[in-house]
Design an enzyme around this catalytic site. Sequence first.
Site, short mmCIF file in Angstrom:
data_model
loop_
_atom_site.label_atom_id
_atom_site.label_comp_id
_atom_site.label_asym_id
_atom_site.label_seq_id
_atom_site.Cartn_x
_atom_site.Cartn_y
_atom_site.Cartn_z
N GLY A 1 0.80 -1.22 0.00
CA GLY A 1 0.00 0.00 0.00
C GLY A 1 0.84 1.28 0.00
O GLY A 1 2.07 1.26 0.13
N HIS A 2 0.14 2.40 -0.11
CA HIS A 2 0.81 3.70 -0.19
C HIS A 2 1.61 4.00 1.08
O HIS A 2 1.22 3.67 2.18
CB HIS A 2 -0.19 4.82 -0.46
CG HIS A 2 -1.27 4.96 0.57
ND1 HIS A 2 -2.56 4.56 0.36
CD2 HIS A 2 -1.24 5.44 1.82
CE1 HIS A 2 -3.28 4.79 1.43
NE2 HIS A 2 -2.51 5.33 2.34
N ASN A 3 2.76 4.63 0.87
CA ASN A 3 3.64 5.10 1.95
C ASN A 3 4.26 3.99 2.79
O ASN A 3 4.76 4.24 3.88
CB ASN A 3 2.91 6.10 2.86
CG ASN A 3 2.60 7.41 2.16
OD1 ASN A 3 1.54 7.56 1.56
ND2 ASN A 3 3.53 8.35 2.23
N SER B 1 1.24 2.75 4.90
CA SER B 1 2.16 3.23 5.94
C SER B 1 2.69 2.13 6.85
O SER B 1 3.16 2.41 7.95
CB SER B 1 1.50 4.34 6.78
OG SER B 1 1.18 5.46 5.98
#
Length: 323
Positions: free
Chosen positions: A233-235, A253
């Site tokens: 996923g993002h970050n 994250s």
Amino acid sequence: MKLSKMLQSIGIDTSLDRDFEVKALAPLESASENEVSYIDQSKYLENLKDSKTGAVLIKEKDIKSVPAHIQPIIVPDPHLAFAKLSAFFAKDEFAHPLIEKHKTQIGENTTIMPNVFLGENIKIGKNCLLMPGVVISDNVIIGDGCKIFPNVVIYRESQIGNNVFIHAGTVIGSDGFGYAHNEKGEHIKIEHNGKVVIEDDVEIGANNTIDRAVFGETRIKKGSKIDNLVQIGHNCIIGEHTLLVSQVGLAGSTTTGRNVVMGGQAGTGGHIHIGDFTQIAGRGAVGKNLPPNTKWGGHPLMELDEWMKFFVTLRRMVKKKSE
């Protein structure tokens, strides 16, 4: 655009002590005086005192926590307001026809096979191989000695290090799964304006998806090896020499230390850190931070020895009941 104009355009009518041209949206810890941040959970209020952000979207009950140098913007739902503002900073995947285009740079001994699509301002190092069906968007950097297998898609501004292998069907840098929800239950898209960075000596299996960051970066560190059908996923930040086995899923994250091993179908919740040299057995569901040099398994997650004892006991109970 001025902050006041942006707020008015999304239906926020508020007076500002300080108006300014907004450069970007950014997290509190890295924002500058020309950027805007938001807080929708009280646990992050302590980060305000050291932040250099120009303005922060915040709930009225938390207004006393905002230092004098930060412009507060009081809204009922900071997350929703942030999602609406993110639309102002959405980037085109490919260069607009009216924008001056820059030539792609291709290193020596690099082979570009037929039916590869290259965008603008791309840099590809030497001794690389791009196979049929590959799509490379604008402003992508690829280092030396890379192999990009058929039908890989690399979205804008992604950075690929040296000696990286990306297998067929993988997508690097697509939008993360991020939405805010209004009072009608409608889903408002959060534009993801960050990027993906893949360091040297990484191998990524077939049909992976690695999402770009909301802001900042999603990073896969040096020497990590990722099996097929993994979602990052993002970050997320994946530490050096980490192993992610097939069908691992990491929520936004998630961060890991070095040499973490996650078995097949293991997964994490968001904003979780897994320490160095920690192992997660297959289908382990990680819902909390994990210390280094430990082994875990099961759902709910337990230390691996405890999980194995629990599983044996459970089987005995089931067997006894059926007799």
